[in-house]
Scaffold this motif. Structure first.
Motif, PDB file in Angstrom:
ATOM      1  N   LEU A  23      47.687 -28.594  91.022  1.00 44.29           N
ATOM      2  CA  LEU A  23      46.263 -28.330  91.263  1.00 44.29           C
ATOM      3  C   LEU A  23      45.492 -29.638  91.406  1.00 44.29           C
ATOM      4  O   LEU A  23      44.609 -29.760  92.257  1.00 44.29           O
ATOM      5  CB  LEU A  23      45.692 -27.491  90.119  1.00 44.29           C
ATOM      6  CG  LEU A  23      46.204 -26.049  90.007  1.00 44.29           C
ATOM      7  CD1 LEU A  23      45.629 -25.382  88.760  1.00 44.29           C
ATOM      8  CD2 LEU A  23      45.865 -25.227  91.245  1.00 44.29           C
ATOM      9  N   ALA A  24      45.837 -30.617  90.573  1.00 43.63           N
ATOM     10  CA  ALA A  24      45.165 -31.914  90.656  1.00 43.63           C
ATOM     11  C   ALA A  24      45.417 -32.576  92.007  1.00 43.63           C
ATOM     12  O   ALA A  24      44.502 -33.158  92.606  1.00 43.63           O
ATOM     13  CB  ALA A  24      45.645 -32.821  89.520  1.00 43.63           C
ATOM     14  N   LEU A  25      46.646 -32.477  92.494  1.00 38.21           N
ATOM     15  CA  LEU A  25      46.984 -33.095  93.773  1.00 38.21           C
ATOM     16  C   LEU A  25      46.186 -32.468  94.911  1.00 38.21           C
ATOM     17  O   LEU A  25      45.697 -33.169  95.809  1.00 38.21           O
ATOM     18  CB  LEU A  25      48.482 -32.953  94.032  1.00 38.21           C
ATOM     19  CG  LEU A  25      49.013 -33.631  95.296  1.00 38.21           C
ATOM     20  CD1 LEU A  25      48.769 -35.139  95.259  1.00 38.21           C
ATOM     21  CD2 LEU A  25      50.510 -33.336  95.472  1.00 38.21           C
ATOM     22  N   ARG A  26      46.024 -31.156  94.879  1.00 37.87           N
ATOM     23  CA  ARG A  26      45.252 -30.483  95.927  1.00 37.87           C
ATOM     24  C   ARG A  26      43.795 -30.920  95.929  1.00 37.87           C
ATOM     25  O   ARG A  26      43.122 -30.853  96.963  1.00 37.87           O
ATOM     26  CB  ARG A  26      45.334 -28.970  95.732  1.00 37.87           C
ATOM     27  CG  ARG A  26      46.705 -28.384  96.001  1.00 37.87           C
ATOM     28  CD  ARG A  26      46.736 -26.897  95.751  1.00 37.87           C
ATOM     29  NE  ARG A  26      48.102 -26.414  95.615  1.00 37.87           N
ATOM     30  CZ  ARG A  26      48.421 -25.170  95.305  1.00 37.87           C
ATOM     31  NH1 ARG A  26      47.465 -24.280  95.108  1.00 37.87           N
ATOM     32  NH2 ARG A  26      49.683 -24.812  95.192  1.00 37.87           N
ATOM     33  N   GLU A  27      43.316 -31.347  94.762  1.00 36.08           N
ATOM     34  CA  GLU A  27      41.924 -31.788  94.670  1.00 36.08           C
ATOM     35  C   GLU A  27      41.780 -33.289  94.882  1.00 36.08           C
ATOM     36  O   GLU A  27      40.697 -33.848  94.713  1.00 36.08           O
ATOM     37  CB  GLU A  27      41.354 -31.388  93.303  1.00 36.08           C
ATOM     38  CG  GLU A  27      41.255 -29.877  93.137  1.00 36.08           C
ATOM     39  CD  GLU A  27      40.751 -29.473  91.765  1.00 36.08           C
ATOM     40  OE1 GLU A  27      40.621 -30.374  90.895  1.00 36.08           O
ATOM     41  OE2 GLU A  27      40.492 -28.287  91.561  1.00 36.08           O
ATOM     42  N   GLY A  28      42.893 -33.944  95.232  1.00 33.48           N
ATOM     43  CA  GLY A  28      42.838 -35.373  95.509  1.00 33.48           C
ATOM     44  C   GLY A  28      42.900 -36.266  94.291  1.00 33.48           C
ATOM     45  O   GLY A  28      42.665 -37.468  94.395  1.00 33.48           O
ATOM     46  N   GLU A  29      43.200 -35.693  93.129  1.00 34.10           N
ATOM     47  CA  GLU A  29      43.304 -36.480  91.889  1.00 34.10           C
ATOM     48  C   GLU A  29      44.726 -37.028  91.774  1.00 34.10           C
ATOM     49  O   GLU A  29      45.563 -36.523  91.032  1.00 34.10           O
ATOM     50  CB  GLU A  29      42.946 -35.608  90.683  1.00 34.10           C
ATOM     51  CG  GLU A  29      41.543 -35.059  90.705  1.00 34.10           C
ATOM     52  CD  GLU A  29      40.491 -36.143  90.547  1.00 34.10           C
ATOM     53  OE1 GLU A  29      40.834 -37.241  90.054  1.00 34.10           O
ATOM     54  OE2 GLU A  29      39.330 -35.905  90.924  1.00 34.10           O
ATOM     55  N   LEU A  30      45.005 -38.081  92.512  1.00 37.98           N
ATOM     56  CA  LEU A  30      46.367 -38.575  92.655  1.00 37.98           C
ATOM     57  C   LEU A  30      46.938 -39.116  91.342  1.00 37.98           C
ATOM     58  O   LEU A  30      48.095 -38.845  91.000  1.00 37.98           O
ATOM     59  CB  LEU A  30      46.415 -39.662  93.735  1.00 37.98           C
ATOM     60  CG  LEU A  30      47.813 -40.113  94.174  1.00 37.98           C
ATOM     61  CD1 LEU A  30      48.584 -38.960  94.791  1.00 37.98           C
ATOM     62  CD2 LEU A  30      47.697 -41.270  95.173  1.00 37.98           C
ATOM     63  N   THR A  31      46.152 -39.860  90.600  1.00 40.35           N
ATOM     64  CA  THR A  31      46.645 -40.445  89.343  1.00 40.35           C
ATOM     65  C   THR A  31      46.999 -39.355  88.337  1.00 40.35           C
ATOM     66  O   THR A  31      48.054 -39.403  87.690  1.00 40.35           O
ATOM     67  CB  THR A  31      45.591 -41.387  88.743  1.00 40.35           C
ATOM     68  OG1 THR A  31      45.310 -42.431  89.678  1.00 40.35           O
ATOM     69  CG2 THR A  31      46.093 -41.994  87.448  1.00 40.35           C
ATOM     70  N   GLU A  32      46.122 -38.361  88.207  1.00 36.41           N
ATOM     71  CA  GLU A  32      46.386 -37.240  87.299  1.00 36.41           C
ATOM     72  C   GLU A  32      47.619 -36.461  87.738  1.00 36.41           C
ATOM     73  O   GLU A  32      48.452 -36.075  86.916  1.00 36.41           O
ATOM     74  CB  GLU A  32      45.166 -36.319  87.243  1.00 36.41           C
ATOM     75  CG  GLU A  32      45.330 -35.128  86.310  1.00 36.41           C
ATOM     76  CD  GLU A  32      44.117 -34.207  86.313  1.00 36.41           C
ATOM     77  OE1 GLU A  32      44.236 -33.070  85.826  1.00 36.41           O
ATOM     78  OE2 GLU A  32      43.050 -34.624  86.818  1.00 36.41           O
ATOM     79  N   ALA A  33      47.747 -36.245  89.037  1.00 36.70           N
ATOM     80  CA  ALA A  33      48.896 -35.510  89.562  1.00 36.70           C
ATOM     81  C   ALA A  33      50.190 -36.269  89.303  1.00 36.70           C
ATOM     82  O   ALA A  33      51.190 -35.681  88.855  1.00 36.70           O
ATOM     83  CB  ALA A  33      48.721 -35.253  91.054  1.00 36.70           C
TER      84      ALA A  33
END
Length: 255
Positions: free
Chosen positions: A174-184
């Motif tokens: 879900l984080a990756l889909r929202e562009g939160e690369l570090t969290e993903a």
């Protein structure tokens, strides 16, 4: 997907079942279990439902095992656990377009929620599966995230590392889909670490591919190549990973 893996406290039977399960040998694992008790019948059903998720096959075997588990369930926890597996199987059939069983999946997980008490050991797995339906069938990422976070907290509290690897993975997705690369990247790395520590081979290739999606070259290529090696070693399981692991030249030929 849930289980403790092999620990010092595991009995020899459960250790053998885990090792077969982790190597995609679900049928061999179920052969070690006699469905004479609600717990054994439920474990057999769970293994065969998981097989459907990874191979897109074996649906009738899973249905038969699940009916046995449902027939043997007597307590609320046992009936709730069986309903949770019923919902998961219906979810898988819908996800892979075998048959649209979305309403059945929601109803079964709703029954499970009424039977499994908050704080019970089976609740985190139920929360996780409700998150899967919210994410992939209802297309509601906010509801999915809330369910995954409940499952994550529960898996931590009940020391269920395999489930924890799944919640890390799906929260990261879900984080990756929202562009939160570090969290993903962090979530995928944690999921991979846990699966490697547990020796959960069948779930390691997907974890490698997910982490590769957050890395730059040449690290991304290295991770995908390792995933290909495991995928071939396990005979092309999970089946749904095949298109993600096509060699570069095959990708070019079909572009």
């Amino acid at each position: 997907m849930s289980g403790d893996g092999t620990t010092a406290e595991d009995d020899p039977l459960q250790t053998a079942v885990w090792r077969l399960r982790s190597r995609a040998c679900w049928v061999d694992a179920t052969a070690l279990l006699t469905p004479a008790t609600p717990q054994a019948a439920l474990q057999r059903a769970s293994l065969l439902v998981e097989r459907c998720l990874y191979t897109e096959a074996g649906w009738e075997d899973a249905e038969d095992a699940l009916r046995t588990a449902e027939a043997l369930a007597h307590t609320d926890d046992e009936r709730g656990a069986a309903a949770c597996e019923r919902g998961y199987l219906a979810y898988a059939a819908t996800l892979f377009q075998v048959r649209d069983r979305a309403d059945e999946a929601r109803a079964a997980l709703g029954r499970a929620a009424a039977l499994i008490a908050p704080g019970a050991p089976g609740r985190p797995l139920l929360d996780f599966r409700r998150g899967l339906i919210a994410e992939n069938l209802t297309r509601s990422p906010q509801a999915a995230r809330a369910a995954y976070r409940r499952a994550h907290a529960g898996a931590t509290a009940h020391a269920d590392p395999l489930l924890l690897s799944a919640t890390w993975r799906h929260l990261a997705g879900l984080a990756l889909r929202e562009g939160e690369l570090t969290e993903a990247r962090h979530g995928f790395a944690e999921s991979l670490r846990i699966r490697e520590e547990l020796g959960y081979m069948v779930g390691t290739a997907p974890a490698l591919v997910s982490l590769a999606d957050t890395e730059t070259e040449p690290e991304a290529a290295r991770l995908r190549e390792e995933a290909r090696r495991l995928f071939r070693l396990l005979g092309g399981v999970p089946t749904w990973l095949a298109h993600r692991l096509a060699p570069p030249e095959e990708d070019a030929a079909t572009a």
